[in-house]
Design an enzyme around this catalytic site. Structure first.
Site, short mmCIF file in Angstrom:
data_model
loop_
_atom_site.label_atom_id
_atom_site.label_comp_id
_atom_site.label_asym_id
_atom_site.label_seq_id
_atom_site.Cartn_x
_atom_site.Cartn_y
_atom_site.Cartn_z
N GLU A 60 3.26 0.79 9.35
CA GLU A 60 4.07 0.63 8.44
C GLU A 60 5.43 0.71 8.36
O GLU A 60 5.95 1.24 9.52
CB GLU A 60 3.77 2.09 7.32
N CYS A 249 2.82 3.36 1.56
CA CYS A 249 3.37 3.25 0.23
C CYS A 249 4.21 2.01 -0.21
O CYS A 249 4.24 1.79 -1.29
CB CYS A 249 4.54 4.49 0.11
N ASN A 381 -3.92 1.35 -2.54
CA ASN A 381 -3.48 2.41 -1.43
C ASN A 381 -2.88 3.42 -2.19
O ASN A 381 -1.94 3.70 -2.71
CB ASN A 381 -2.26 1.84 -0.39
N GLU A 382 -3.89 4.91 -2.10
CA GLU A 382 -3.37 6.07 -2.47
C GLU A 382 -2.85 5.97 -3.90
O GLU A 382 -2.11 6.78 -4.36
CB GLU A 382 -2.12 6.66 -1.79
#
Length: 827
Positions: A60, A249, A381-382
């Site tokens: 990331e 994120c 994602n999350e």
């Protein structure tokens, strides 16, 4: 009689055999603390197969992992696109110094609509770039490729220089403009080594500049627009089975709109792969979720190419139109959803389509006519809104499977290891028959030692697990030890845990947004964390199947939860009142109605606390973890009462109990995560684990009664007189863990043992009748628990040796605080 001796008799070994095996270990010359264990291996039993993709890496763009990191570009803000949208301190000339007249422009004269800002440089003027960290790093004798897009009248001379405070670092180069926007190149050869270089461009006449670039010729595998060699080599040395990219994120935060004139050229948008391919001068830049600008010079093509170069499976992640990482918004625009679904189908064509297809042609023009062989793709994602996420995920999945049935579509379970979001997401994934679910969690070392058995009870009929992000919240050896212990459980459950990757991967020491990280670097060097050494040891010695084995455990030591109490806030102003601590027998241990001062409380330093109107108020709405404490660390079996009122800010209340010090405590986090959830968290040596997690928020201006009842190791929590939840913290943090695997190619049994305690582990090993060679190759990692690898000191480094005492039954003493791999050849 030692516990090992008793265990061996119970397992059927004679006393004579045990004594003979134990005698193989030399007796230490000095007294040493030793705990006895036994490991029994059953080589004839069937264990889980371990796939080649068991372990991988997660990349990331966080901590300057891309620009200024893995992406080898040496010029910072090369296209003058830095903006206050990226960082409040940024301007288009951040990292540049002008001598003369230089002005950033955003007008119709730009180079490209997706790369909008350029620099107007007046005649006789120059600009100089400072690079990253201390400057531009160059090494004597090495070549560096300069390029610039410039617009100037024919005959204009551009002079390129490279120097530091001591003088020139390379001979100056000149290029002559030919009119209009054109790309100009030059090669500079460094005459000295320096970490503080500066690149300059001067002009003899008015000129426009964009995409000012300096690349080392020596990139990883010599790839153009390539990767920093030392960082790429460290990643490749892990021998990863997959590369998950580009986040994290930054995948599903910000606007989901495209970068286009219709959307106002969004500067804060989710990562969209089409922004990142094609010639670099036509790629958009974007505000990174982590607070800086990302150039997208390292884009999807480069990610696919890197995965191929290191022999890893590419695993891209695309946004699902539900934001995560605290933003918690779901997009209901059906047309926008369908556009993202089509973009995902186009991504698969870009990766796998023939060179003549629409997006395969783009890949081929970039230099790769052959497909990249994409097999897995993650959507989302999350997300903290599991129902909204799954509804959209299902549409992505249906469209992908209809057109590309061989692609495995990966879902996820939110940002934590447990709680309401996790449970709901897993239920939806099971009901939907999802193939693979991505789990993420960052917990304390103690949590990892306590939860080695996490996947033992997972339903083998349900989705398999991709552990896409995990770490133990630190880069000390104790963190790596706990992760190693946990990884033995991952391997033992390789039939359900199919993929696993530590996160994050990279951190530039001068631009850190997140700790811990696997590989650290600056502009001149890179070094392996202790955690890296553990990951590498496991990833280079995985094996092909689990050989079932058992081990004795460490005697549990436990007692009641003890500690003082505390109050805190997080980006919130709140007031507390009527704090009472009462012993189980009714005695008052402490009481404060704040009718006087707060002199009995100890302030940890953050925030602004004062007594106001008979309440203890914290008024700084930006401060995080403003903990104040009171009481005796020996308190046990008590009731804590607190009155609390939120005044303003993002979150709610933090009420602490069992406080030993500022790094070891429990707290009830009411209205955390931007006032969306409430949880009980345990901090051990600064690392937190979640014990209870529920959806919930706190109202501003409303008075709440908060009660915590501590009895032994059981805690019950009450909100406004109603029981909110309870837990019993009695799971042992087992420091001795092991797993055995077999390398089919070599025939080796690989005995992997983690001893995460300050005493040696004298261990009797029974290989279950396996015929083995008498010598084992040994790799050991051992250090003090506080040891941390740095640029100049690497106390956690693998040591290889040979052990000559291997037999069907033998004894081995595993050092204190160690990870040891024994590779034993089977006959």
């Amino acid at each position: 009689m030692s516990r090992t001796y008793r265990t061996r008799l119970r397992l059927g070994l004679s006393a004579t055999a045990l004594l003979a095996a134990t005698a193989l270990v030399p007796v230490p010359a000095h007294a040493e603390a030793v705990t006895d264990y036994a490991i029994t291996v059953d080589p004839d039993a069937t264990g889980a197969a371990i796939g080649d993709t068991m372990y991988g890496v997660f990349f990331e763009d966080i901590n300057r992992a891309a620009d200024g990191g893995l992406y080898a570009e040496l010029v910072q803000n090369r296209s003058f696109e830095y903006s206050t949208a990226d960082n409040a301190a940024y301007t288009p000339l951040t990292s540049w110094t002008a001598d003369g007249t230089a002005e950033a422009a955003d007008d119709a004269g730009r180079l490209d609509d997706r790369n909008r800002t350029y620099l107007k440089l007046a005649a006789g003027s120059s600009v100089t770039n400072a690079g990253y960290n201390t400057g531009i790093r160059v090494e004597r004798g090495k070549r560096y490729d300069f390029s610039v897009w410039a617009r100037a009248e024919a005959g204009t001379t551009l002079t390129i220089g490279l120097k530091d405070a001591a003088g020139a670092l390379a001979g100056a180069r000149q290029v002559t403009a030919e009119g209009g926007w054109r790309k100009y190149t030059a090669t500079l050869t460094a005459t000295r080594t320096s970490n503080r270089g500066r690149l300059s461009v001067a002009t003899t006449a008015d000129a426009a500049l964009d995409m000012v670039s300096l690349f080392p010729r020596d990139t990883y595998k010599g790839q153009p627009n390539g990767l920093r060699k030392d960082l790429a080599e460290k990643i490749a040395a892990l021998d990863p089975g997959f590369v998950r990219f580009p986040g994290g994120c930054l995948v599903n935060t910000g606007s989901m709109e495209d970068y286009s004139e219709a959307s106002g050229y969004q500067r804060k948008r989710a990562y969209q792969w089409k922004d990142t391919v094609g010639p670099v001068e036509t790629r958009a830049t974007n505000a990174n979720f982590w607070g800086y600008n990302q150039s997208y010079g390292l884009g999807y093509y480069e990610y696919f190419r890197f995965a191929e170069d290191i022999g890893a499976m590419p695993l891209p992640v695309v946004p699902a139109l539900v934001t995560g990482c605290g933003q918690n918004r779901a997009t209901d625009d059906e047309a926008l959803l369908q556009r993202h679904i089509q973009d995902t189908l186009d991504l698969i064509e870009f990766a796998n389509g023939p060179a003549g297809s629409t997006w395969g042609k783009v890949r081929a023009r970039m230099g790769h006519p052959e497909p990249f062989h994409l097999t897995h793709l993650a959507v989302g994602n999350e997300e903290n809104l599991p129902e909204a996420f799954y509804a959209r995920f299902a549409k992505f999945r249906a469209a992908i499977e209809a057109e590309y049935p061989d692609i495995t579509v990966v879902s996820n379970s939110g940002p934590d290891d447990s709680g309401t979001t996790f449970d709901t997401a897993w239920r939806l994934n099971r009901e939907g028959g999802v193939d693979l679910v991505d789990e993420h969690y960052y917990n304390s070392p103690e949590w990892f030692l306590q939860n080695n058995d996490r996947y033992d009870s997972y339903d083998r009929r349900g989705p398999e697990v991709f552990l896409g992000e995990y770490a133990s919240q630190g880069n000390a050896w104790r963190n790596a030890l706990s992760e190693a212990a946990y990884m033995t459980g991952l391997e033992r459950n390789a039939d359900i845990v199919k993929l696993a990757s530590y996160a994050p991967l990279l951190a530039n020491e001068d631009y850190v947004q997140w700790r811990p990280d696997l590989i650290w670097f600056n502009n001149r060097a890179s070094w392996n964390s202790a955690n890296y050494e553990v990951q590498k040891l496991f990833m280079n010695n995985t094996g092909d199947r689990v050989v079932p084995s058992t081990a004795t455990t460490t005697p549990a030591v436990s007692g009641p939860i003890t500690g003082a109490v505390g109050l805190s806030t997080w980006a919130t102003s709140a007031a507390y009142d009527d704090v009472r601590v009462t012993a189980a027998d009714g005695r008052s241990l402490f009481a404060d109605d704040f009718s006087g001062d707060a002199s009995r409380w100890t302030h940890s330093g953050a925030g602004s606390w004062s007594v106001q109107d008979g309440q203890y108020a914290q008024t700084d709405e930006t401060a995080e973890n403003t903990l104040v404490t009171v009481g005796d660390p020996a308190w046990q079996n008590y009731d804590l009462h607190v009155g609390a009122t939120k005044k303003a800010g993002k979150e709610g209340f933090l009420v602490a109990f069992g406080v030993k010090d500022t790094g070891n405590y429990y707290w009830w986090n009411l209205g955390g995560w931007n006032n969306t959830r409430s949880a009980v968290e345990q901090a051990v040596d600064g690392g937190k684990s979640t014990l209870i997690d529920k959806a919930g928020s706190i109202e501003t201006g409303r008075a709440y009664d908060i009660d915590v009842k501590v009895r032994g190791r059981q805690v019950t929590l009450y909100l406004d007189g109603e029981e909110w939840g309870s837990f019993t913290d009695d799971k042992p943090a087992e420091p001795f863990r092991q797993v055995v695997t077999e390398d089919v190619r070599t025939g080796d049994l690989i005995v992997k043992v983690v001893n995460a305690q300050d005493t040696s582990a004298r261990t009797a090993v029974d290989l279950g009748g396996a015929r083995v060679a008498s010598r084992a190759r040994v790799t050991t990692l051992a250090a003090g628990q506080d040891a941390v690898n740095t640029e100049t000191d690497t106390p956690v480094t693998p040591v290889t040796s040979t052990f000559s005492g291997v037999a069907a039954t033998f004894s081995y003493t595993f050092p204190a605080n160690s990870v040891t791999f024994l590779r034993i050849r089977q006959r």
